[in-house]
Write an enzyme that holds these catalytic residues in place. Structure first.
Site, PDB file in Angstrom:
ATOM      1  N   SER A 142       0.992  -1.206   0.059  1.00  0.00           N
ATOM      2  CA  SER A 142      -0.009   0.190  -0.080  1.00  0.00           C
ATOM      3  C   SER A 142       1.290   1.197   0.128  1.00  0.00           C
ATOM      4  O   SER A 142       1.951   1.093   0.514  1.00  0.00           O
ATOM      5  CB  SER A 142      -1.140   0.105   1.499  1.00  0.00           C
ATOM      6  OG  SER A 142      -1.302   1.523   1.189  1.00  0.00           O
ATOM      7  N   TYR A 167      -2.113  -0.436  10.322  1.00  0.00           N
ATOM      8  CA  TYR A 167      -2.917  -0.122   8.636  1.00  0.00           C
ATOM      9  C   TYR A 167      -1.532  -0.678   7.356  1.00  0.00           C
ATOM     10  O   TYR A 167      -0.729  -1.701   7.029  1.00  0.00           O
ATOM     11  CB  TYR A 167      -3.847   0.008   8.039  1.00  0.00           C
ATOM     12  CG  TYR A 167      -4.127  -0.024   6.252  1.00  0.00           C
ATOM     13  CD1 TYR A 167      -4.309  -1.747   6.197  1.00  0.00           C
ATOM     14  CD2 TYR A 167      -3.401   0.273   5.499  1.00  0.00           C
ATOM     15  CE1 TYR A 167      -4.596  -2.247   4.581  1.00  0.00           C
ATOM     16  CE2 TYR A 167      -3.659   0.129   4.401  1.00  0.00           C
ATOM     17  CZ  TYR A 167      -4.033  -0.905   3.581  1.00  0.00           C
ATOM     18  OH  TYR A 167      -4.202  -1.219   2.710  1.00  0.00           O
TER      19      TYR A 167
END
Length: 350
Positions: A142, A167
């Site tokens: 990501s 995350y």
């Protein structure tokens, strides 16, 4: 080629599965269909891919009625024994791991979910690739791994040791775990740092979907950081093309890699990390204007401060991805947003 794809009831996984089947590959897809967002949308994606909702059950393999070569199983990648069973029976060529607990903001509320899916689940995939060797493991990282970095554009040669959400930390962990397995067991692994993917069948927790939903209900949209945001918005079809190009080119050792000046994005092992984005950051307010144009109405805007765990700007340097694979995103934001709105209106009968 036979692909094992995790997260095929998800946004990117759904589109990737369709594209691979269309070019003649086989896909064995899994998804746990969790309730992080509306499961009805996940089942609708499966239905659109020829998997009937009534046929779906944990641990049950279902063949698509419309996509020849697509088999789906509801499964959590935290189930190591079942993952191993599939790898043993199916003789997988390429793995694309897209399954994850997504969302920067949700990681502040439910951190345990990220350890289960993003760490333990990914560990199981790595172990399966180790015990039942594959030609290539491609996995979703990501853009959030860039965290506190402010040098633009973000490059895979940059240090990414300052994540600002759990995350992001789990995604960085995936890259480190993959490198270890590439080094120890010679497994070709490629990580893809996705930059704000949008388009038809998109996730309801993403800005474009949230904005369209609020506007259709004549409710104000929440504009964070008072609109002073930039995002490298990337249309899903461009992302899928990039994933396929990468999957066709297994990672190889970088013979020029040196330990005294270590390049974070490559290695002496068959390991590589790429940014995959549009490489053309767009002002959030311009993104909203594109949506207003497509919907034919102006949004009422509620201006709010930057949220915890969020960053004000993203911008992908994709030069190495272009060089190595010929990747070239084609879809401008105005066109991509219009395609999303066309799908949104049809799906929700707005």
């Amino acid at each position: 080629m036979k692909y094992f794809i995790t997260g095929t009831a998800g946004f990117i996984g759904f589109h990737l599965t369709n594209a691979l089947i269309e070019r003649g590959d086989e896909v064995y897809g899994v998804d746990n269909i969790n309730d992080y967002y509306d499961v009805n949308l996940k089942y609708a994606r499966l239905e659109a891919a020829g998997i009937k909702r009534d046929d779906v059950a944990f641990g049950k393999a279902v063949k698509s009625q419309t996509l020849k070569g697509y088999t789906f199983m509801q499964l959590d990648i935290a189930d190591k024994a079942k993952i191993f069973e599939i790898f043993k029976e199916e003789k997988i060529d390429v793995v694309v791991n897209l399954a994850a607990q997504a969302g920067v903001r949700y990681s502040l509320e439910n951190p345990d979910a990220y350890l289960q899916a993003n760490i333990q689940g990914f560990m199981n995939i790595l172990e399966a690739c180790r015990n039942y060797p594959v030609k290539h493991l491609v996995y979703a990282s990501s853009s959030s791994v860039y965290g506190s970095n402010t040098k633009m554009p973000f490059s895979t040669s940059d240090n990414v040791d300052h994540p600002v959400s759990l995350y992001a930390a789990t995604k960085k962990s995936n890259e480190l775990m993959a490198h270890t397995y590439s080094h120890l067991f010679n497994i070709p692994t490629t990580g893809l740092r996705f930059f704000t993917v949008y388009g038809p069948w998109g996730r309801p927790d993403m800005a474009l979907f949230l904005f369209a939903d609020a506007m259709s209900k004549n409710e104000p949209i929440k504009v964070f950081n008072h609109g002073k945001m930039k995002r490298d918005f990337t249309y899903v079809a461009d992302i899928v093309e990039g994933i396929i190009r990468v999957s066709d080119k297994p990672a190889s050792p970088n013979t020029a890699w040196e330990g005294n000046q270590p390049d974070p994005g490559s290695s002496k092992a068959p390991y590589k990390v790429y940014n995959i984005g549009n490489s053309n950051p767009v002002e959030l307010m311009d993104y909203i204007k594109a949506l207003e144009k497509a919907l034919g109405k102006e949004a009422e805007k509620e201006m709010l401060p930057l949220q915890a765990g969020d960053v004000p700007a993203t911008f992908a340097d994709v030069s190495d991805l272009k060089r190595d694979t010929g990747y070239q995103p084609q879809t401008p934001v105005v066109e991509g947003v219009a395609k999303f709105v066309e799908w949104y209106k049809a799906f929700y009968q707005k």
